[in-house]
Write an enzyme that holds these catalytic residues in place. Structure first.
Site, PDB file in Angstrom:
ATOM      1  N   ASP A   1       2.533 -11.087   0.347  1.00 14.36           N
ATOM      2  CA  ASP A   1       1.571 -11.712  -0.438  1.00 14.36           C
ATOM      3  C   ASP A   1       1.562 -13.254  -0.130  1.00 14.36           C
ATOM      4  OD1 ASP A   1      -0.133 -11.862  -3.088  1.00 14.36           O
ATOM      5  OD2 ASP A   1       0.703  -9.946  -3.252  1.00 14.36           O
TER       6      ASP A   1
ATOM      7  N   HIS B   1      -0.106 -15.046  -7.249  1.00  9.16           N
ATOM      8  CA  HIS B   1      -0.273 -13.377  -6.860  1.00  9.16           C
ATOM      9  C   HIS B   1       0.944 -12.753  -6.608  1.00  9.16           C
ATOM     10  CE1 HIS B   1      -2.266  -9.991  -5.316  1.00  9.16           C
ATOM     11  NE2 HIS B   1      -2.896  -9.959  -6.423  1.00  9.16           N
TER      12      HIS B   1
ATOM     13  N   SER C   1      -3.924  -4.387  -7.876  1.00  8.59           N
ATOM     14  CA  SER C   1      -2.799  -5.396  -7.342  1.00  8.59           C
ATOM     15  C   SER C   1      -1.420  -5.281  -8.273  1.00  8.59           C
ATOM     16  CB  SER C   1      -3.184  -6.898  -7.526  1.00  8.59           C
ATOM     17  OG  SER C   1      -3.861  -7.195  -6.426  1.00  8.59           O
TER      18      SER C   1
END
Length: 462
Positions: free
Chosen positions: A141, A181, A386
């Protein structure tokens, strides 16, 4: 800067892409290494990297820059009978799979709206048997706050790597305040639960792998290779190609198809066959948030990966969640209000409950700045596939902690067999389960972590 190339347009998708001087070339398996290297030299190429996830495969470049002629040059090489693959490194826009006290996705609970929510993956019950002990989850990520209170326990972090640099480093920390994220997805998978949020597998270890380069970069394959070779049991990827807006069916991006480049596909194949000492790593991909069929998404639809859809607090598909034959399972996530008038909540509870997980604990730009207050180190509204993807990866960690000798295919089957069949009449035919128990919207259903660990225990102890 060595050279600057033009931006091209993919004739199949209409999307912009950029090429580099790097060429991926794979010779047929019957050639020797010496023969391959002699051919590379004879062709006027130099080796940048001899990859180990495929036989006779290399990233090479011309000694003299080719500029826009690199595409024609690679096509000529591809005509040779001793060349299996040859193409320039093509970079496309990358998209994270995110839409936007109460960890309702882990257990039946009374949320802040003072309403009982019973739409979890039954994780709390599973924790009585397994919490992911000694299992390593690699998360690929955009950056990871390793100073966060949920990731600082002894031995929590394993083999961190940053592939954003020309020479990979061991520092996957966020470079700016927008790289949030990775911290959130890692929190869903394996946050310790020490202060304010538990991951699905709180005692699993985290292998943080930073990668923000565009889709198709050489580093993409390197990230999977590193994860497999450094001891990852599970690899979680909450990203993929761009997609259309979930609420706009006329968005032309819905019709774009994206193929996974051979070097990434071979690296994933290496991880799923050679990883875990030959038992195979489990590779999870977020299905996508375009409310579109993902069977032509070359990443999530790759048969070697497990595609995870998202379902909401009312046990139905999230409005944005992609669908298709490649969906393997669903996991709870936050939702968005659907503009379709048929999509109405089954109760008065808003369909906007998000997932509580880790957030940045400090401003990355201020290296010496004090940490935020503990309450500000978490977010309540993480959502999208996600969030569903690392949740499913956490369930796989619970299974492997019970029975580490299971093969990747055996764990994959347990994840199918453990599911609860959920759905809603508004899903129509696409939401119905076929004779094999599979749905285009939910895969084999919503994961039930307690069922999964019991199935693993049954395989270990007759």
């Amino acid at each position: 800067m060595r050279f600057a190339g033009s931006a091209l347009v993919d004739v199949h998708t209409g999307a912009p892409l950029v090429y580099t001087e790097n060429l991926f070339i794979k010779f047929i398996d019957t050639l020797t290494q010496a023969a391959c290297e002699a051919l590379i030299e004879a062709l006027g190429l130099s080796i940048k990297q001899a990859v180990t996830y495929a036989t006779n495969a290399y990233f090479v470049c011309q000694i003299k820059p080719l500029g826009s002629q690199v595409c024609d040059f690679s096509m000529r090489l591809l005509q040779r009978p001793d060349v299996e693959y040859c193409y320039p490194e093509i970079l496309r826009q990358r998209s994270n799979r995110t839409i936007h006290p109460n960890q309702w996705h882990l257990k039946k609970t009374l949320v802040t709206y003072q309403m009982m929510v019973d739409a979890s993956a039954n994780v709390e019950a599973a924790h009585a048997l397994s919490q992911g002990e000694n299992i390593v989850i690699a998360v690929i990520d955009d950056g990871f706050d390793l100073s966060h209170p949920e990731f600082v326990s002894p031995g929590k972090i394993v083999a961190p790597k940053n592939f954003d640099r020309r020479k990979p480093s061991d520092d996957p920390q966020p470079s700016n305040k927008h790289e949030v994220h990775g911290t959130a997805t890692a929190g869903v998978a394996c946050a310790d639960g020490a202060q304010g949020a538990s991951g699905v597998a709180p005692k699993a270890r985290l292998m943080p792998i930073k990668l923000t380069k565009p889709i198709g970069a050489k580093a993409e394959a390197d990230a999977f290779l590193h994860a497999a070779n450094a001891g990852a049991d599970i690899i979680s990827c909450s990203w993929g190609p761009p997609e259309g807006h979930w609420a706009d069916p006329s968005d032309p991006k819905h019709k774009r198809n994206y193929a996974m480049p051979a070097h990434t596909r071979l690296a994933i194949k290496y991880a799923t066959t050679k990883g875990r000492n030959g038992k195979g790593c489990l590779v999870f991909f977020a299905a996508g948030n375009g409310n579109e069929c993902m069977d032509d998404d070359g990443y999530a639809s790759n048969p070697d990966v497990i595609a995870v859809a998202a379902c909401n607090d009312q046990s139905r598909r999230c409005a944005y969640s992609d669908f298709g034959r490649a969906i393997w399972c669903a996991f709870p996530s936050g939702d968005e209000a659907n503009p379709d008038p048929r999509f109405k909540p089954a109760t008065s509870l808003p369909v906007t409950l998000g997932i509580r997980t880790a957030d940045l604990s400090r401003d990355p730009a201020k290296k010496e700045a004090p940490s935020k207050a503990l309450a500000d180190c978490y977010i309540e509204n993480f959502s999208g596939t996600s969030s569903a993807c690392p949740g499913a990866a956490g369930v796989a960690a619970l299974v492997l902690a019970i029975h580490p000798q299971l093969s990747g295919s055996e764990v994959r089957q347990i994840l199918a067999d453990c599911c609860d069949k959920i759905g809603h009449p508004d899903d129509g035919e696409a939401g119905e389960y076929d004779l094999t128990g599979h749905s285009r919207y939910y895969g084999y259903g919503r994961l039930n972590a307690f069922n999964a660990v019991r199935l693993a225990l049954a395989k270990r102890t007759p």
